[in-house]
Design a protein around this motif. Structure first.
Motif, PDB file in Angstrom:
ATOM      1  N   LYS A  57       0.401   7.814   9.466  1.00  0.00           N
ATOM      2  CA  LYS A  57       0.339   7.190   8.144  1.00  0.00           C
ATOM      3  C   LYS A  57      -0.625   6.005   8.142  1.00  0.00           C
ATOM      4  O   LYS A  57      -0.720   5.268   9.125  1.00  0.00           O
ATOM      5  CB  LYS A  57       1.733   6.710   7.719  1.00  0.00           C
ATOM      6  CG  LYS A  57       2.737   7.825   7.507  1.00  0.00           C
ATOM      7  CD  LYS A  57       4.033   7.285   6.934  1.00  0.00           C
ATOM      8  CE  LYS A  57       5.008   8.412   6.609  1.00  0.00           C
ATOM      9  NZ  LYS A  57       6.228   7.913   5.929  1.00  0.00           N
ATOM     10  N   ALA A  58      -1.284   5.811   7.002  1.00  0.00           N
ATOM     11  CA  ALA A  58      -2.228   4.703   6.874  1.00  0.00           C
ATOM     12  C   ALA A  58      -1.545   3.356   7.089  1.00  0.00           C
ATOM     13  O   ALA A  58      -2.168   2.408   7.586  1.00  0.00           O
ATOM     14  CB  ALA A  58      -2.886   4.747   5.491  1.00  0.00           C
ATOM     15  N   SER A  59      -0.275   3.258   6.746  1.00  0.00           N
ATOM     16  CA  SER A  59       0.450   2.000   6.890  1.00  0.00           C
ATOM     17  C   SER A  59       0.590   1.560   8.342  1.00  0.00           C
ATOM     18  O   SER A  59       0.848   0.379   8.617  1.00  0.00           O
ATOM     19  CB  SER A  59       1.831   2.108   6.246  1.00  0.00           C
ATOM     20  OG  SER A  59       2.549   3.212   6.777  1.00  0.00           O
ATOM     21  N   ALA A  60       0.425   2.493   9.278  1.00  0.00           N
ATOM     22  CA  ALA A  60       0.549   2.161  10.707  1.00  0.00           C
ATOM     23  C   ALA A  60      -0.788   1.775  11.333  1.00  0.00           C
ATOM     24  O   ALA A  60      -0.840   1.467  12.526  1.00  0.00           O
ATOM     25  CB  ALA A  60       1.148   3.337  11.472  1.00  0.00           C
ATOM     26  N   MET A  61      -1.849   1.775  10.549  1.00  0.00           N
ATOM     27  CA  MET A  61      -3.185   1.477  11.076  1.00  0.00           C
ATOM     28  C   MET A  61      -3.501  -0.012  11.086  1.00  0.00           C
ATOM     29  O   MET A  61      -4.565  -0.422  11.545  1.00  0.00           O
ATOM     30  CB  MET A  61      -4.242   2.217  10.253  1.00  0.00           C
ATOM     31  CG  MET A  61      -4.100   3.726  10.271  1.00  0.00           C
ATOM     32  SD  MET A  61      -5.158   4.565   9.064  1.00  0.00           S
ATOM     33  CE  MET A  61      -6.780   4.367   9.815  1.00  0.00           C
ATOM     34  N   VAL A  62      -2.594  -0.834  10.587  1.00  0.00           N
ATOM     35  CA  VAL A  62      -2.888  -2.256  10.375  1.00  0.00           C
ATOM     36  C   VAL A  62      -3.331  -2.964  11.648  1.00  0.00           C
ATOM     37  O   VAL A  62      -4.384  -3.608  11.688  1.00  0.00           O
ATOM     38  CB  VAL A  62      -1.669  -2.978   9.765  1.00  0.00           C
ATOM     39  CG1 VAL A  62      -1.986  -4.463   9.582  1.00  0.00           C
ATOM     40  CG2 VAL A  62      -1.294  -2.352   8.432  1.00  0.00           C
TER      41      VAL A  62
END
Length: 228
Positions: A187-192
């Protein structure tokens, strides 16, 4: 506070997030079939509007570089390049396996000796590598045909967490007591965190020449359906 647009389209899940500092402040995702091309740019616009921001207010665009779906990666990278070309923002790329390892951090990953992310590559093959819980990659990313002896050396050393959209099918084959499985999409949210690290270190991609990491070359097939 750094603002980064995060784009993840390497699997069947299409997701976009906006990170402000270390916090995801807006997020969109869809698992609708074959919708990446129609949704990715729309999601980018929506997360910016939700926060009352313009593209020019951001510091970078981050995209998943693979491995993963050929078509999905092309959509994500093309969208990210378009945003960067139009705005002058730098391009950051994060490996799909790194994103899954970051997701594992939310799954008490510290209790595991190894994190083994897996991207489904059809049949019993996955794209995978072995990571330490803190995110250090131990082995090269490679295609692996999974059988009952896969990753045995690491399983003998301690608890291993297999995570990704290829993990579920491996649970039926790898029966070692030290193996745990989480079936999920990156998920994009885990790319931070990996995106922030790259931004702060100035690890930018060449917008003109960057290509996704497919791991395998795309092979076109001829349909066996009779059209007439």
């Amino acid at each position: 506070m750094e603002k980064i647009i995060l784009i993840e389209t390497s699997t069947s899940l299409c997701s976009v997030a906006l990170a402000e500092g270390e916090t995801v402040t807006a997020y969109r995702e869809s698992s609708a079939p074959k919708a990446h091309a129609s949704l990715t740019a729309v999601f980018v616009q929506e997360v910016l509007e939700e926060r009352g921001l313009k593209l020019s207010d951001c510091d970078a665009v981050c995209v998943s570089k693979g491995p993963g779906s050929y078509t999905g990666l092309r959509v994500g990278v093309s969208t990210a390049k378009g945003l960067c070309f139009g705005s002058g923002l730098p391009l950051i790329a994060v490996g799909t396996l790194d994103t899954l390892v970051a997701q594992a951090a939310d799954q008490t990953a510290s209790s595991f000796k190894y994190i083994i992310p897996m991207i489904d590559a059809r049949r019993m093959e996955v794209y995978s590598a072995v990571f330490a819980p803190e995110g250090t990659q131990i082995t090269e990313t490679s295609p692996v045909i999974v059988d009952e002896n896969s990753f045995a050396d690491y399983l003998e050393q301690g608890a291993c967490l297999f995570i990704g959209d290829g993990a579920g099918k491996c649970a039926d084959v790898i029966k070692h007591p030290n193996a745990s499985f989480i079936q999920c999409n990156p998920k994009a949210s885990a790319m931070v965190q990996p995106a922030l690290k790259a931004l702060r270190n100035g690890e930018f991609c060449d917008v003109a020449y960057f290509e996704p990491f497919y791991l395998k070359e795309f092979v076109a097939t001829v349909s066996k359906k009779k059209l007439f």
